[in-house]
Design an enzyme around this catalytic site. Structure first.
Site, mmCIF file in Angstrom:
data_model
loop_
_atom_site.group_PDB
_atom_site.id
_atom_site.type_symbol
_atom_site.label_atom_id
_atom_site.label_comp_id
_atom_site.label_asym_id
_atom_site.label_seq_id
_atom_site.Cartn_x
_atom_site.Cartn_y
_atom_site.Cartn_z
ATOM 1 N N GLY A 147 -17.905 7.261 -2.042
ATOM 2 C CA GLY A 147 -16.910 7.399 -3.109
ATOM 3 C C GLY A 147 -17.018 6.199 -4.029
ATOM 4 O O GLY A 147 -18.118 5.684 -4.273
ATOM 5 N N ASN A 148 -15.895 5.730 -4.510
ATOM 6 C CA ASN A 148 -15.903 4.610 -5.455
ATOM 7 C C ASN A 148 -16.652 3.403 -4.885
ATOM 8 O O ASN A 148 -17.576 2.875 -5.505
ATOM 9 C CB ASN A 148 -14.449 4.248 -5.806
ATOM 10 N N LYS A 158 0.874 -1.182 0.000
ATOM 11 C CA LYS A 158 0.000 0.000 0.000
ATOM 12 C C LYS A 158 0.901 1.218 0.000
ATOM 13 O O LYS A 158 2.042 1.168 0.455
ATOM 14 C CB LYS A 158 -0.863 0.006 1.263
ATOM 15 N N GLY A 214 -19.566 6.635 3.517
ATOM 16 C CA GLY A 214 -18.601 6.829 2.429
ATOM 17 C C GLY A 214 -19.329 6.644 1.121
ATOM 18 O O GLY A 214 -19.924 5.576 0.865
ATOM 19 N N GLY A 240 -18.559 2.919 -1.924
ATOM 20 C CA GLY A 240 -19.912 3.112 -1.404
ATOM 21 C C GLY A 240 -20.941 3.373 -2.493
ATOM 22 O O GLY A 240 -22.029 2.787 -2.494
HETATM 23 P P1 NAD Z 1 -13.015 7.380 -2.225
HETATM 24 O O1 NAD Z 1 -11.985 8.400 -2.040
HETATM 25 O O2 NAD Z 1 -13.592 7.160 -3.570
HETATM 26 O O3 NAD Z 1 -14.231 7.657 -1.204
HETATM 27 C C1 NAD Z 1 -14.020 7.825 0.179
HETATM 28 C C2 NAD Z 1 -15.352 8.214 0.811
HETATM 29 O O4 NAD Z 1 -15.164 8.286 2.227
HETATM 30 C C3 NAD Z 1 -15.854 9.599 0.352
HETATM 31 O O5 NAD Z 1 -17.248 9.532 0.151
HETATM 32 C C4 NAD Z 1 -15.544 10.491 1.559
HETATM 33 O O6 NAD Z 1 -16.428 11.584 1.685
HETATM 34 C C5 NAD Z 1 -15.747 9.499 2.698
HETATM 35 N N1 NAD Z 1 -15.111 9.941 3.928
HETATM 36 C C6 NAD Z 1 -13.859 10.417 4.088
HETATM 37 N N2 NAD Z 1 -13.653 10.773 5.372
HETATM 38 C C7 NAD Z 1 -14.817 10.520 6.004
HETATM 39 C C8 NAD Z 1 -15.246 10.679 7.353
HETATM 40 N N3 NAD Z 1 -14.430 11.174 8.274
HETATM 41 N N4 NAD Z 1 -16.516 10.319 7.666
HETATM 42 C C9 NAD Z 1 -17.356 9.821 6.730
HETATM 43 N N5 NAD Z 1 -17.003 9.645 5.445
HETATM 44 C C10 NAD Z 1 -15.747 9.986 5.099
HETATM 45 O O7 NAD Z 1 -12.399 6.016 -1.639
HETATM 46 P P2 NAD Z 1 -12.795 4.522 -1.989
HETATM 47 O O8 NAD Z 1 -11.895 4.049 -3.047
HETATM 48 O O9 NAD Z 1 -14.256 4.396 -2.148
HETATM 49 O O10 NAD Z 1 -12.334 3.777 -0.651
HETATM 50 C C11 NAD Z 1 -13.154 3.693 0.488
HETATM 51 C C12 NAD Z 1 -12.673 2.547 1.362
HETATM 52 O O11 NAD Z 1 -12.702 1.337 0.599
HETATM 53 C C13 NAD Z 1 -11.249 2.666 1.882
HETATM 54 O O12 NAD Z 1 -11.161 2.062 3.140
HETATM 55 C C14 NAD Z 1 -10.449 1.865 0.876
HETATM 56 O O13 NAD Z 1 -9.226 1.401 1.399
HETATM 57 C C15 NAD Z 1 -11.422 0.731 0.628
HETATM 58 N N6 NAD Z 1 -11.186 -0.005 -0.615
HETATM 59 C C16 NAD Z 1 -11.187 0.652 -1.818
HETATM 60 C C17 NAD Z 1 -10.987 -0.079 -2.984
HETATM 61 C C18 NAD Z 1 -11.058 0.538 -4.350
HETATM 62 O O14 NAD Z 1 -11.010 -0.200 -5.340
HETATM 63 N N7 NAD Z 1 -11.205 1.839 -4.489
HETATM 64 C C19 NAD Z 1 -10.743 -1.463 -2.895
HETATM 65 C C20 NAD Z 1 -10.770 -2.093 -1.652
HETATM 66 C C21 NAD Z 1 -10.996 -1.341 -0.525
#
Ligand code: NAD
Length: 434
Positions: free
Chosen positions: A238-239, A120, A236, A241
Site C-alpha cells: 500500500g502507501n 490513533k 504490504g 510498502g
Molecule cells: P495501506 O492501506 O496503504 O496498505 C496496507 C497494505 O497491507 C496493503 O497492501 C494490504 O494488501 C496489506 N495487507 C492487509 N492485510 C494483509 C495481510 N493479512 N497480509 C498481508 N498483507 C496485508 O496502509 P499503509 O498506510 O501502507 O500502512 C501500512 C502499515 O504502515 C500500517 O502498519 C500503518 O500503521 C503503518 N504506517 C503507515 C503510515 C502512513 O503514512 N500511511 C505511517 C506510519 C506507519
C-alpha cells in the site's frame, strides 16, 4: 528466569502476550523503562491513554438501509504537543489495537523530536465492501460525531491502513463546515495527508516509504553495506510498502518478493516497483502481476534477501516466521509488526531490527511539515521537505544507536528509551496539575 507478580516466568508471559498488541507494546515499553530514571507518576500516566473516545453512529447505505458503525479515537498523550495519529479503516480494528497504535505515536513523535503527542483512530469496516459514496458518508459522519474531540491545535488525524488523501479531504471539509464561517479557513490543519490541491504537503504521499529508506541508508552506512545491487522483500504494498519499494529500486536495490492481502509473489530476477504499483491500482492487489505464479506464504517468508520490510499489519513476524526469515535487516514500515517471540528469534539469528518508531516515522514528520505549512499558509519545495526529513531521521537514528551501543541493548529498547527520556523530562519540569 525473572518471576513476575503473577508468579509466571516473564518468558511464559511473553508467549501468552504474543496475540495481544497492546500488551506486547507495554512489554516493549517496560524494557526501555529499565534504562532511564523514569518517575513513578510518569510511568503511571503513560500506562493508559488520556482519552478513549468510542462512538457508534448510523450511516445510510446505498440500498437505503441504515448501518451502525463503531469508531474510535484514542488520545494517548499530549505532553509534547497536540495529539497526532492516523485513522484506520479495517475490519480488524479494535479498542486494543487502536490503544497500542496511539501509544506508539506518542513515542514516535518524541523520538523524532517533533512537537506532537500520540493518538490513533479507526472504524471496524472493510473498505472494499462499500461504494465510494458510502465511504464518504461514513467518513463525514464519523468526523461530525467526533466534533470538537479533534481540532487543529488539539488532535490532528492522518491516513493509515485503508484511508488516503481523499478521506482526509472529506474529514477536513466536514470539520470546516461545522465551524463558524469566519474561522473556516483557519481549520485546514485539522488533518494531514491531504491532497496537494486541498492543502497537503509535497512529499507527504511518499513520506513514510521515504523515511523507511532513509533509515535503511543510515543502517547501510553504519554497516558498510552497499544498497546498490542488494535485495529486499516487502509485506504490504500500500502507501508505505509501494513507496519504499519504488525508492529502493531507484537506489539500485532489487525487490524479490511481495505479499499483500491477495497473496504472495516471488521473483529472484526482481519485481519492478512502478509497474507493480500500477497493477495494484488497477486490480486491487499484487496477485496476478505479469502472470506471475502465486507463491506460498512459506516461499515468501523464507526468500533469501538482504532487507525485509514489513509494511502491512501488526504481529506478523511471529517466532515461526522469524525462524524462516533469511535477511540481515528488518526495517519496520508497519506499526508493531513483530511479536515478542518473533523479536527474540530474530535477535538470536543476528537479524538487526530498525523498529517502527524509527523506521516509519517519515509519515508523521512530513505531516508535521504539512501542519506548519497550513498554519503559515506556505508551500515548501519537495527538496526542502526531503532535506528536513532526512535531518530529523538521521538525528533520531544516531540517538537510538548511540544509546543501544552504550547500554548494549536492542534498537527497539533504545528507541523507546530515548523517547521516554524526553517525555519524562517534560513531566518533571512541568509537574502534574493540580
Ligand atoms: P495501506 O492501506 O496503504 O496498505 C496496507 C497494505 O497491507 C496493503 O497492501 C494490504 O494488501 C496489506 N495487507 C492487509 N492485510 C494483509 C495481510 N493479512 N497480509 C498481508 N498483507 C496485508 O496502509 P499503509 O498506510 O501502507 O500502512 C501500512 C502499515 O504502515 C500500517 O502498519 C500503518 O500503521 C503503518 N504506517 C503507515 C503510515 C502512513 O503514512 N500511511 C505511517 C506510519 C506507519
Amino acid at each position: 528466569m525473572p518471576k513476575s507478580k503473577s508468579g509466571l516466568t516473564t518468558e511464559i508471559e511473553l508467549i501468552d502476550f504474543d496475540a495481544d498488541f497492546f500488551k506486547t507494546h507495554l512489554v516493549q515499553l517496560g524494557r526501555a523503562m529499565r534504562y532511564i530514571p523514569i518517575q513513578d507518576h510518569v510511568r503511571l500516566i503513560l500506562s493508559e491513554p488520556k482519552n478513549e473516545i468510542m462512538v457508534n453512529f448510523p450511516v445510510k447505505m446505498d440500498d437505503g438501509k441504515y448501518k451502525l458503525f463503531k469508531g474510535y479515537r484514542i488520545q494517548h498523550n499530549n505532553i509534547l504537543g497536540p495529539y497526532k495519529g492516523g485513522i484506520r479503516f479495517h475490519h480488524e480494528v479494535t479498542l486494543g489495537e487502536v490503544k497500542a497504535l496511539a501509544s506508539i505515536m506518542t513515542y514516535k513523535c518524541s523520538l523524532l523530536d517533533i512537537p506532537f503527542g500520540g493518538a490513533k483512530g479507526g472504524i471496524a469496516l472493510t473498505p472494499s465492501e462499500h461504494s465510494i459514496s458510502e465511504i464518504e458518508n461514513i467518513t463525514r459522519r464519523f468526523t461530525h460525531t467526533l466534533g470538537n474531540n479533534i481540532g487543529p491545535e488539539y488532535d490532528i488525524p492522518a491516513p493509515d491502513v485503508g484511508t488516503n488523501a481523499q478521506i482526509m479531504v472529506w474529514m477536513m471539509d466536514t470539520y470546516m463546515n461545522i465551524q463558524n464561517a469566519a474561522h473556516k479557513n483557519a481549520q485546514r490543519a485539522i488533518v494531514t495527508g491531504k491532497s496537494i490541491t486541498s492543502g497537503g504537503s509535497l512529499g507527504r504521499a511518499k513520506a513514510t516509504g521515504q523515511g523507511v529508506v532513509f533509515a535503511i541508508q543510515e543502517w547501510a552506512k553504519e554497516n558498510n553495506f552497499e544498497l546498490k545491487g542488494s535485495t529486499f522483500a516487502v509485506q504490504g504494498f500500500g502507501n508505505v510498502g509501494s513507496n519504499a519499494a519504488k525508492i529502493l529500486n531507484k537506489l539500485g536495490a532489487k525487490c524479490v518478493a511481495v505479499q499483500d492481502h491477495t497473496g504472495s509473489i516471488v521473483n529472484l530476477e526482481g519485481l519492478d516497483g512502478l509497474e507493480l504499483t500500477a497493477h495494484v491500482k488497477e486490480i486491487g492487489g499484487v496477485s496476478g502481476f505479469k502472470e506471475q505464479k502465486a507463491a506460498s506464504a512459506d516461499d515468501f517468508w523464507s526468500v533469501e534477501c538482504d532487507i525485509f520490510i514489513p509494511a502491512a499489519l501488526e504481529l506478523q513476524i511471529t517466532k515461526e516466521v522469524a525462524e524462516q526469515l533469511k535477511c540481515r535487516l528488518v526495517a519496520e514500515g508497519a506499526n508493531g509488526p513483530t511479536t515478542l517471540a518473533g523479536e527474540k528469534a530474530m535477535l538470536k539469528k543476528n537479524i538487526e531490527v530498525i523498529p517502527d518508531l524509527m523506521a516509519n516515522a517519515g509519515g508523521v514528520v512530513v505531516s508535521y511539515f504539512e501542519w506548519v505549512q497550513n498554519k503559515r499558509s506556505e508551500r515548501w519545495k519537495e527538496e526542502e521537505i526531503d532535506e528536513k526529513l532526512l535531518y530529523l531521521m538521521q538525528k533520531a537514528y544516531r540517538e537510538m544507536r548511540t544509546l543501544a551501543k552504550e547500554k548494549n541493548i536492542d534498537n527497539r529498547t533504545a528507541a523507546y528509551a530515548v523517547a521516554l527520556n524526553r517525555i519524562n523530562e517534560s513531566y518533571v519540569e512541568r509537574g502534574v496539575f493540580p
